[in-house]
Design a protein around this motif. Structure first.
Motif, short mmCIF file in Angstrom:
data_model
loop_
_atom_site.label_atom_id
_atom_site.label_comp_id
_atom_site.label_asym_id
_atom_site.label_seq_id
_atom_site.Cartn_x
_atom_site.Cartn_y
_atom_site.Cartn_z
N ASP A 106 -53.34 12.96 50.35
CA ASP A 106 -52.41 13.45 50.78
C ASP A 106 -51.55 12.65 51.10
O ASP A 106 -50.51 12.53 50.81
CB ASP A 106 -52.55 14.40 51.78
N TYR A 133 -50.85 9.16 50.19
CA TYR A 133 -50.01 8.94 48.73
C TYR A 133 -49.14 9.79 48.52
O TYR A 133 -47.96 9.45 47.98
CB TYR A 133 -50.99 8.39 47.93
N GLY A 134 -49.14 10.72 48.43
CA GLY A 134 -48.56 11.98 47.80
C GLY A 134 -47.38 11.58 48.48
O GLY A 134 -46.58 11.98 48.37
N ARG A 135 -47.61 12.08 49.97
CA ARG A 135 -45.84 11.48 50.89
C ARG A 135 -45.33 10.84 50.35
O ARG A 135 -44.19 10.74 51.03
CB ARG A 135 -46.41 12.08 51.96
#
Length: 338
Positions: free
Chosen positions: A258, A260-262
């Motif tokens: 999560d 890394y996704g942001r």
């Protein structure tokens, strides 16, 4: 059955000493056996592994062997207690086998079903259908409705540009700064509108998903507590925590994913804005070079954190050893050797 026990107790040995000595000798044999197997497995790992293990990984491997020894000693103590409760070897074997079936086959397998009856979860198909409707059909309907009202405020821009092609659009905007300013304002407002609608619908869908995850977490917690009535479950939970492959490892990986996704989302937004500054007609449907994007690298927990996670399950294995040994001591104190 052969009278050996009567001869041993005739030497004024305490009965507790007999049980403890048998238990210690059996555990010592198990320790030597597991140590030899662990050394051989360690050599195979060293020779075949693609890369050398770190000190933390070898420490986790050593703890795995210790936990395995506690598990084996727990069932050895079950057999010792069963022999102290029975007057014949056949009954002792059947008693120990029944205990093994209960602890290994029945309790771990029935725990998820019992937890599912206590904590109910919505059907996965229903949840996926609701999330799909919220983030797709309902989102499009809301976005189109709000976009229609926005287009009315920019009727002059739409009338001036019409169905112009992309190349001609760039030339037209470059030749008319006032029209370009209105076009960029319209584009920015449209993108902000759809971003707001997407955020609103994602938040609505996330509330459904979070409620489902919370109930799923409750079910998993209850199932784990019920399964902990078996030494096998304590072994499984301890080993997976030490190897970082259990529930905590999955949660840790999801948390890092999560993050890394942001980070990736911020990078993509920055790249998109850079391209828009170069080309006012650049849209989400155009090619965006993301070769310089940040890469995902999983960060495993330190060995101390793994030990902390596995500590309750290791404690349960120690408790099972103590309980079974105590049962054997009590049973042997009342055992009639005549």
């Amino acid at each position: 059955e052969r009278g050996t026990l009567r001869q041993i107790l005739a030497n004024r040995l305490r009965r507790s000493d007999v049980i403890v000595a048998k238990w210690m000798s059996g555990c010592a044999v198990l320790a030597v056996t597991l140590a030899m197997a662990g050394i051989v497995a360690g050599l195979v790992i060293t020779l075949r592994a693609g890369g050398a293990w770190s000190a933390a990984e070898w420490a986790a491997y050593g703890l795995v062997l210790i936990v395995a020894w506690l598990y084996c000693s727990a069932f050895f103590t079950v057999g010792l207690a069963a022999s102290a409760l029975s007057r014949s070897s056949s009954v002792s074997v059947l008693t120990a086998l029944f205990a093994w079936v209960c602890f290994v086959l029945i309790i771990p397998n029935i725990s998820p079903y019992l937890a599912a009856q206590v904590v109910r979860l919505p059907p996965v198909a229903t949840l996926e259908r609701d999330v799909q409707f919220i983030t797709s059909e309902e989102r499009d309907e809301i976005g189109r409705s709000e976009s229609q009202r926005m287009w009315e405020r920019y009727a002059d821009v739409r009338a001036a540009l019409g169905e112009i092609a992309s190349d001609a659009l760039n030339q037209r905007l470059a030749a008319d700064p006032a029209l370009r300013a209105r076009y960029e304002l319209m584009r920015n407002e449209s993108e902000a509108l759809w971003a707001r609608v997407n955020q609103q619908q994602r938040a609505k869908a996330n509330r459904l998903l979070q409620d489902s995850r919370a109930r799923n977490e409750q079910q998993l917690t209850l199932s784990g507590r019920l399964a902990s009535l078996s030494p096998l479950s304590s072994l499984t939970f301890a080993l997976t925590d030490l190897a970082d492959t259990g529930f905590a490892g999955v949660e840790r990986f999801q948390h890092q994913a999560d993050e890394y996704g942001r980070t990736l989302g911020e990078f993509l937004q920055q790249r998109y804005q850079e391209e828009q500054r170069r080309n006012p007609t650049f849209s989400v449907n155009d090619f965006l070079d993301v070769s310089a994007r940040p890469r995902f690298t999983y960060r495993p927990p330190p060995i101390a954190e793994r030990m902390t996670a596995a500590a309750p399950h290791i404690g349960l294995l120690l408790a099972w050893n103590a309980v079974f040994l105590l049962c054997g001591l009590v049973a042997f104190r009342n055992y009639d050797v005549r």
